[in-house]
Design an enzyme around this catalytic site. Structure first.
Site, mmCIF file in Angstrom:
data_model
loop_
_atom_site.group_PDB
_atom_site.id
_atom_site.type_symbol
_atom_site.label_atom_id
_atom_site.label_comp_id
_atom_site.label_asym_id
_atom_site.label_seq_id
_atom_site.Cartn_x
_atom_site.Cartn_y
_atom_site.Cartn_z
ATOM 1 N N LYS A 172 -11.077 -25.402 -53.310
ATOM 2 C CA LYS A 172 -10.193 -26.038 -52.319
ATOM 3 C C LYS A 172 -10.419 -25.520 -50.899
ATOM 4 C CE LYS A 172 -6.502 -27.415 -55.477
ATOM 5 N NZ LYS A 172 -6.930 -26.769 -56.741
ATOM 6 N N ARG A 173 -11.677 -25.414 -50.502
ATOM 7 C CA ARG A 173 -11.977 -24.977 -49.139
ATOM 8 C C ARG A 173 -11.724 -26.136 -48.169
ATOM 9 N NH1 ARG A 173 -11.799 -20.759 -51.851
ATOM 10 N NH2 ARG A 173 -13.457 -19.210 -51.821
#
EC number: 4.1.1.23
Length: 289
Positions: free
Chosen positions: A97-98
């Site tokens: 989830k960057r």
């Protein structure tokens, strides 16, 4: 292309994605006593579950936070697990989830699409802007990598931002995001018709399911929310297209299934397999209705 590989695996094995979100509390005491180092404990637990389920599932997802929490040894367990999955030719999703930009995002892309943490897909957060995707595109263009971008998530707080109405069409923000992802993704479609730029769509919100599926016909979905978060086989089936077009993640429902049985500690991997079979049947029954 990687999306064609995933599509074909789903055709053969169904839609279950096993989430290896491995916490030490989830691991039987006897296994923890057998190994000294955290990386060995995490890896051996994961490996036994993989070995019992690899013939049933198309893909495995590892939420990196569960490994980061244990420091260097935890990340070594993450590394060993994804390397093992690669050695047996299983598709992997690094749930990272960057959502950063520029040179920072380039380093995130390098970290998770090359080297020791290399996976096939990663999850990304686009809510800083669509330039968060740019550093990943060269990897996607190679055909070897893909991304699942947060679109409409399963948590209650999704309504705080994702459901804001945006002018001029007065549509939910997540539709604006989805339309842009659809536009970007055209260039990266495989022969299966789906793009290697997919979306994370929570399975707990069923009211919009058919509209989302119809609106994004060429978008492959990663669907969380099944089981522990309340979504049923009937709910998640709404996001599929003729039984394909998405994978449905379950983490605790599979890797903690053994806790419901008296002999679970000795047979935790067997009960993980049983949970996968039950989940597959639940989804398939709904697909036949």
């Amino acid at each position: 292309m990687i999306i064609d590989r995933l599509f074909n695996e789903v055709e053969k094995k169904g839609n279950v994605c096993v989430g290896l979100d491995t916490h030490l509390d989830y691991i039987p005491v006897n296994l923890k006593e057998k190994y000294q180092d955290i990386d060995e404990i995490l890896f051996e637990f994961n490996k036994e579950i993989i070995d019992k389920t690899y013939d049933l599932v198309p893909v495995y997802k590892l939420q990196i936070a569960y490994y980061e929490a244990y420091g260097i040894k935890g990340l070594l367990g993450y590394k060993k697990t994804i390397e093992y999955l690669r050695s047996i030719k299983k598709i992997t999703i690094g749930d990272i989830k960057r959502g950063d930009i520029s040179s920072t995002a380039q380093m995130y892309a390098k970290a998770h699409f090359e080297g020791e943490f290399e996976v096939d897909f990663v999850t990304l957060n686009p809510y800083l802007g669509f330039d968060t995707l740019t550093p990943y595109l060269k990897y996607i263009e190679s055909g070897e990598k893909g991304v699942f971008v947060l679109l409409r998530t399963s948590n209650p707080g999704a309504k705080d931002i994702q459901y804001l109405k945006i002018s001029p069409k007065d549509e939910y923000l997540y539709y604006i995001v989805g339309d842009k992802l659809n536009e970007i993704g055209v260039k990266y479609r495989g022969s299966c018709g789906y793009s290697s730029i997919g979306a994370v769509v929570g399975g707990t919100h069923v009211d919009e399911a058919k509209e989302i599926r119809n609106r994004y016909k060429n978008m492959f979905f990663l669907i969380p929310g099944y089981g522990h978060q309340g979504a049923t086989g009937k709910d998640v089936s709404l996001y599929l297209n003729k039984g394909n077009g998405g994978v449905i993640n379950s983490s605790r429902g599979i890797i903690n299934a053994y806790k419901n049985y008296k002999d679970g500690d000795q047979r935790f991997a067997d009960y993980a397999r049983k949970a996968v079979l039950e989940m597959r049947e639940d989804i398939q029954i709904e697909r036949r209705v």
